[in-house]
Design an enzyme around this catalytic site. Structure first.
Site, short mmCIF file in Angstrom:
data_model
loop_
_atom_site.label_atom_id
_atom_site.label_comp_id
_atom_site.label_asym_id
_atom_site.label_seq_id
_atom_site.Cartn_x
_atom_site.Cartn_y
_atom_site.Cartn_z
N ASN A 1 42.14 53.48 39.72
CA ASN A 1 41.20 54.51 39.30
C ASN A 1 39.79 54.02 39.60
O ASN A 1 39.49 52.84 39.41
CB ASN A 1 41.34 54.78 37.80
CG ASN A 1 42.70 55.40 37.45
OD1 ASN A 1 43.21 56.23 38.20
ND2 ASN A 1 43.29 54.99 36.34
N HIS B 1 41.64 47.03 38.92
CA HIS B 1 43.02 46.71 38.54
C HIS B 1 43.95 47.71 39.20
O HIS B 1 43.60 48.90 39.34
CB HIS B 1 43.20 46.72 37.02
CG HIS B 1 42.59 47.89 36.34
ND1 HIS B 1 41.24 47.98 36.08
CD2 HIS B 1 43.13 49.04 35.91
CE1 HIS B 1 40.98 49.13 35.49
NE2 HIS B 1 42.12 49.81 35.39
N MET B 2 45.10 47.24 39.58
CA MET B 2 46.13 48.10 40.14
C MET B 2 47.15 48.35 39.04
O MET B 2 47.67 47.40 38.44
CB MET B 2 46.79 47.42 41.34
CG MET B 2 47.89 48.21 41.96
SD MET B 2 48.72 47.21 43.21
CE MET B 2 47.53 47.30 44.53
N HIS B 3 47.41 49.62 38.73
CA HIS B 3 48.47 49.96 37.78
C HIS B 3 49.78 49.98 38.55
O HIS B 3 49.89 50.64 39.60
CB HIS B 3 48.26 51.36 37.21
CG HIS B 3 47.04 51.54 36.36
ND1 HIS B 3 47.08 51.53 34.99
CD2 HIS B 3 45.74 51.74 36.69
CE1 HIS B 3 45.86 51.74 34.50
NE2 HIS B 3 45.03 51.86 35.52
N ASP C 1 50.22 46.43 30.45
CA ASP C 1 49.20 47.32 29.89
C ASP C 1 49.43 47.43 28.38
O ASP C 1 50.56 47.57 27.92
CB ASP C 1 49.27 48.69 30.57
CG ASP C 1 48.02 49.51 30.31
OD1 ASP C 1 47.27 49.75 31.27
OD2 ASP C 1 47.80 49.91 29.14
#
Ligand code: AMP
Length: 116
Positions: A88, A101-103, A31
């Protein structure tokens, strides 16, 4: 047809980014504005704007995202202490980039799941 985001350019490696992982289904990169010592985004290579747009045909890709998150957590050295995976969705979820997207967040105690 959904509009492409900056993530499509990253996936196609059209802008300089340190790719941590890429295969035929997913791509992972750091990120740009990390909220934890380890903050990685895992994204599908195809454009799915929000989790609301996920269909059964995406199950393999979504599963791959989790498998890659686990692998990267091990590589980051955060697997044993623990980490958090977040999607989100839309405005109330705080989604800013409309390409799911996966954080993957870890590297310190992350505190309560939600600030209330
Ligand atoms: P979300 O709020 O779930 O949509 O998260 C979007 C995330 O994308 C944020 O954490 C941003 O810091 C991150 N981001 C935006 N642009 C870039 C970029 N060019 N490279 C890496 N991460 C980015």
């Amino acid at each position: 047809m959904a509009e492409e985001t900056i993530f499509s350019k990253i996936i196609r490696q059209e802008i300089p980014t340190e790719l941590l992982y890429q295969d035929e289904l997913v791509t992972a990169f750091r990120d740009i504005s990390p909220r934890a010592p380890s903050h990685i985004l895992i994204v599908p290579n195809i454009l799915i704007p929000t989790i609301n747009d996920v269909e059964s045909e995406h199950e393999l890709t979504l599963g791959r995202m989790v498998v890659v998150a686990k692998k990267l957590a091990v590589e980051e050295g955060i697997a044993d202490d623990g980490y958090r995976l977040i999607f989100n969705c839309n405005q109330h979820g705080g989604q800013e980039v409309y390409h799911i997207h996966m954080h993957l967040l870890g590297g310190k105690p992350l505190g309560p799941m939600l600030a209330v």
